[in-house]
Design an enzyme around this catalytic site. Structure first.
Site: not given
Ligand SMILES: NC(=O)c1ccc[n+]([C@@H]2O[C@H](COP(=O)([O-])OP(=O)(O)OC[C@H]3O[C@@H](n4cnc5c(N)ncnc54)[C@H](OP(=O)(O)O)[C@@H]3O)[C@@H](O)[C@H]2O)c1
Length: 261
Positions: A153, A166, A170
């Protein structure tokens, strides 16, 4: 087939396993790979979305015999082993593994996240991809070669408010990609894609009340679609990318190169 393959069907005869392939980006990848000639095994947690995904893909004109599904969790070692085994048993090979499934149970500052949410996030988003790669390596890739694609991401590169943990996972996936590209060469290529904001269920809270305003901040003036990511995935997993490994391709409509205000 030469190194590039048949340009009309560059994945013909290959088998791809796509985690989280029943919706969103994973469904976009599964559908395009099938259209390009691959056999596809889709894995996700819920059978209704899996059967719906298979229906969508076969209604697009793909041979129903080329698409199969299995219920499984991205952070389950047993599901990794059994899904890889099913792909090889059903289609005779496992040439492409797409680690696409991910979760994001926590939105907020890093100072507020608790252990169980932190473990859950990394269990699915970082340990999961490695475990599925281990399974594919043991059962097929070590002996036959192939390609791995990890879906990271832009949150693994940019600092996005609320997405710190998160994004940390990533970012780890981008490094995992480089490390495994070195460890699994020369037989297996390992690459990643960092999508920007793609219109899917996972990102719905970000775009459903203000898509136009968001699109106006993107150099390419729109949000992304699963197809945008699938096209890049098809390149990285085909013979056209035969000399590409350890790379993360950002596909974000220019999000990371927009002017800072
Ligand atoms: N959307 C974006 O803007 C965006 C941006 C950058 C990166 N990404 C990344 O792109 C990937 C796909 O995201 P998306 O937006 O397409 O998500 P999505 O629309 O929410 O779809 C997620 C898919 O993964 C499956 N799934 C979720 N958790 C799972 C688990 N623990 N085990 C197995 N399957 C699971 C879901 O099916 P079930 O519910 O049936 O399990 C579904 O098929 C993720 O890695 C995400 O981090 C997305």
């Amino acid at each position: 087939m030469n190194a590039v393959g048949d340009r009309a069907a560059p994945l013909a005869g290959r088998t791809a396993l796509v985690t989280g392939g029943s919706r969103g980006i994973g469904l976009g990848i599964s559908r395009l790979f099938a259209e390009l000639g691959a056999n596809v095994l889709i894995v996700s947690r819920r059978e209704p979305s899996l059967t719906e995904a298979v229906r969508t893909i076969t209604e697009a004109g793909v041979d129903p015999g080329a698409v199969a599904y299995r219920v499984g969790r991205a952070d389950s070692e047993e599901d990794a082993d059994a899904s890889v085994a099913l792909a090889v048993e059903r289609f005779g090979s496992l040439d492409i593994l797409v680690n696409n499934a991910a979760t994001n149970p926590y939105f907020g500052p890093l100072t507020g996240i608790g252990r169980s949410q932190a473990d859950k996030t990394l269990g699915v988003n970082l340990w999961g991809p490695l475990r599925w790669i281990q399974a594919a390596w043991e059962q097929y890739l070590r002996d036959h070669g192939g390609a791995v694609l990890n879906i990271s991401s832009t949150s693994g590169t940019a600092v996005d408010p609320g997405l710190g943990w998160y994004g940390t996972g990533k970012a780890g996936l981008i490094h995992l990609t480089r490390q495994l590209a070195m460890e699994l060469a020369p037989g297996v290529r390992v690459n990643a894609i960092s999508p920007g904001l793609i219109k899917t269920d996972m990102s719905r809270a970000l775009w459903e009340n203000g898509e136009e305003e968001l699109a106006a901040t993107m150099p390419l003036a729109r949000l992304g679609t699963p197809r945008d990511i699938a096209e890049a995935a098809a390149f990285l997993c085909s013979g056209a990318a035969a000399w590409v490994t350890g790379q993360t391709l950002t596909v974000d409509g220019g999000y990371l190169v927009r002017p800072s205000s």
